[in-house]
Design an enzyme around this catalytic site. Structure first.
Site, PDB file in Angstrom:
ATOM      1  N   ARG A   1      -0.716  -6.563   2.529  1.00 22.26           N
ATOM      2  CA  ARG A   1      -0.945  -5.055   4.166  1.00 22.26           C
ATOM      3  C   ARG A   1      -0.174  -5.420   5.315  1.00 22.26           C
ATOM      4  O   ARG A   1      -0.218  -6.629   5.423  1.00 22.26           O
ATOM      5  CB  ARG A   1      -2.531  -5.951   4.525  1.00 22.26           C
ATOM      6  CG  ARG A   1      -3.610  -5.775   3.653  1.00 22.26           C
ATOM      7  CD  ARG A   1      -3.725  -3.802   3.075  1.00 22.26           C
ATOM      8  NE  ARG A   1      -4.933  -3.580   2.234  1.00 22.26           N
ATOM      9  CZ  ARG A   1      -4.529  -2.958   1.007  1.00 22.26           C
ATOM     10  NH1 ARG A   1      -3.382  -3.068   0.820  1.00 22.26           N
ATOM     11  NH2 ARG A   1      -5.586  -2.664   0.019  1.00 22.26           N
TER      12      ARG A   1
ATOM     13  N   GLU B   1      -0.214   2.232   8.774  1.00 19.61           N
ATOM     14  CA  GLU B   1       0.926   3.699   7.798  1.00 19.61           C
ATOM     15  C   GLU B   1      -0.223   4.300   7.353  1.00 19.61           C
ATOM     16  O   GLU B   1      -1.491   4.748   7.811  1.00 19.61           O
ATOM     17  CB  GLU B   1       1.056   2.797   6.302  1.00 19.61           C
ATOM     18  CG  GLU B   1      -0.668   1.766   5.465  1.00 19.61           C
ATOM     19  CD  GLU B   1       0.202   1.219   4.031  1.00 19.61           C
ATOM     20  OE1 GLU B   1       1.076   0.434   3.983  1.00 19.61           O
ATOM     21  OE2 GLU B   1      -1.008   1.437   3.588  1.00 19.61           O
TER      22      GLU B   1
ATOM     23  N   HIS C   1       3.811   1.774   0.321  1.00 20.80           N
ATOM     24  CA  HIS C   1       2.763   1.491  -0.950  1.00 20.80           C
ATOM     25  C   HIS C   1       2.799   1.741  -1.538  1.00 20.80           C
ATOM     26  O   HIS C   1       1.447   2.198  -2.441  1.00 20.80           O
ATOM     27  CB  HIS C   1       1.818   1.541   0.172  1.00 20.80           C
ATOM     28  CG  HIS C   1       0.090   1.114   0.148  1.00 20.80           C
ATOM     29  ND1 HIS C   1      -0.694   0.765   0.736  1.00 20.80           N
ATOM     30  CD2 HIS C   1      -0.062   0.013  -0.481  1.00 20.80           C
ATOM     31  CE1 HIS C   1      -1.466  -0.293   0.730  1.00 20.80           C
ATOM     32  NE2 HIS C   1      -0.691  -0.136  -0.697  1.00 20.80           N
TER      33      HIS C   1
HETATM   34  C1  DGY Z   1      -5.037  -2.360  -2.987  1.00 19.67           C
HETATM   35  O1  DGY Z   1      -6.094  -1.768  -4.305  1.00 19.67           O
HETATM   36  O2  DGY Z   1      -6.013  -3.012  -2.323  1.00 19.67           O
HETATM   37  C2  DGY Z   1      -3.688  -1.297  -2.838  1.00 19.67           C
HETATM   38  O3  DGY Z   1      -2.867  -1.716  -1.846  1.00 19.67           O
HETATM   39  C3  DGY Z   1      -3.616   0.063  -3.326  1.00 19.67           C
HETATM   40  O4  DGY Z   1      -2.729   0.110  -3.902  1.00 19.67           O
END
Ligand code: DGY
Length: 325
Positions: free
Chosen positions: A241, A270, A288
């Site tokens: 993250r 983002e 991402h």
């Molecule tokens: C998640 O599942 O947390 C991912 O970041 C989405 O791709």
């Protein structure tokens, strides 16, 4: 006794096979244009719904959850991360929350290695040189990067994804260091060096990979002070993250060369990422994409549906129930 199918709001336009099953199991309120709902729009759209299938980035904060209609009994997120859902607020309203662990482990670990290699081997500069017609031919000193084989990789967060990253890195004969809330048993640790205090791991990180969830404890964890503890010329990778990194500090370190390069798939705020990243040649950036394979996105959707179906159709606890920490 009514035969009405439970109504489920899909906050995003999910993969076709997932929406087909959603519509077969439920009275589905779909979002074919993939409009982004803010909190009030999400509350409005969930009128009469029994469940919500949401995704990372949705504004299911305490304020939105407090305003949800009383009919909503479950929030099933199409993601493993659930920092966008205020679980404590949902629990207070007796709304179950579930996520999609396991199924995106391999895809995310793969993209972590892509970021690690892309950053170390100057992939952004190489592809740019070629695509802008500026490649004049092979040259002994051209785009020399950081060697990967045999180097030390420190992994912050040794859950499923961190372990899958370690397995892949071992194929590059990297020496694995890790920090985690608890030490892994020997069969999972596989000879990696555990650091009970994550700060103590930093001097050993030729490469640092962030694989920890976003929590108050990890918010802006990669800051100027911790960057100062990394070996000079280290490479920083983040596929977890964006909020775990203090962008100002990382950008300053990339500019000065204190950090050789970074491979980033996630960003604070983002898609409006810190503008400083755009101009950095030594930042290998992806939008991402960690879980972005057809197989993985379908598996995430089916898992989110397993949770909704267990709860709304079978009266069972969702298999991937998330608890407030
Ligand atoms: C998640 O599942 O947390 C991912 O970041 C989405 O791709």
């Amino acid at each position: 006794m009514t035969n009405r199918k439970p109504r489920v709001l899909a906050t995003r336009h999910f993969p076709p096979d997932v929406e087909t099953r959603l519509a077969a199991s439920f009275d589905a309120v779909l979002n074919p244009e993939d409009r982004l709902y803010d909190g009030p729009a999400l509350v409005k759209a969930s009128a009469g719904c029994d469940g919500i299938m949401c995704a990372a980035g949705d504004a299911l904060n305490a304020e939105t959850i407090a305003a949800l209609p009383a009919s909503v009994r479950i929030i099933s997120t199409f993601s493993v991360g659930y920092e966008h859902v205020d679980v404590a607020a949902a629990t207070k309203r007796n709304i179950a929350v579930s996520n999609t662990p396991d199924v995106l482990t391999d895809a995310t670990a793969d993209i972590t290695l892509l970021c690690l290699l892309g950053a170390a081997r100057r992939a952004h500069e190489g592809t740019t040189m070629l695509r802008t017609h500026n490649w004049v031919g092979w040259n002994p000193n051209q785009l020399t990067g950081v060697h990967v084989t045999g180097k030390r990789l420190g992994i912050l967060g040794m859950g499923r994804i961190g372990q899958a990253v370690a397995d892949r890195a071992r194929a590059f004969r990297m020496q694995i260091h890790y920090s985690n809330r608890s030490r892994l048993p020997p069969d999972l640790e596989k000879g990696a060096t555990f650091h009970a205090n994550a700060d103590d791991m930093l001097p050993y990180c030729d490469f640092l990979s962030i694989n920890a969830p976003m929590t108050p404890a990890t918010h802006k964890w990669v800051n100027a002070e911790r960057i100062g503890k990394l070996p000079k010329g280290a490479v920083v990778v983040n596929t977890a993250r964006g909020g775990v990194v203090d962008d100002d500090a990382l950008i300053a370190a990339l500019k000065s060369g204190r950090i050789a390069s970074a491979g980033l798939d996630v960003f604070d705020g983002e898609p409006k990422i810190h503008r400083g990243y755009y101009d950095l040649e030594n930042a290998f950036l992806l939008p991402h994409m960690g879980s972005a394979t057809v197989e993985t996105r379908n598996a995430m959707g089916f898992k989110a549906l397993d949770n909704l179906e267990a709860f709304l159709l079978k009266g069972q606890a969702p298999p991937d129930l998330v608890k407030a920490s």
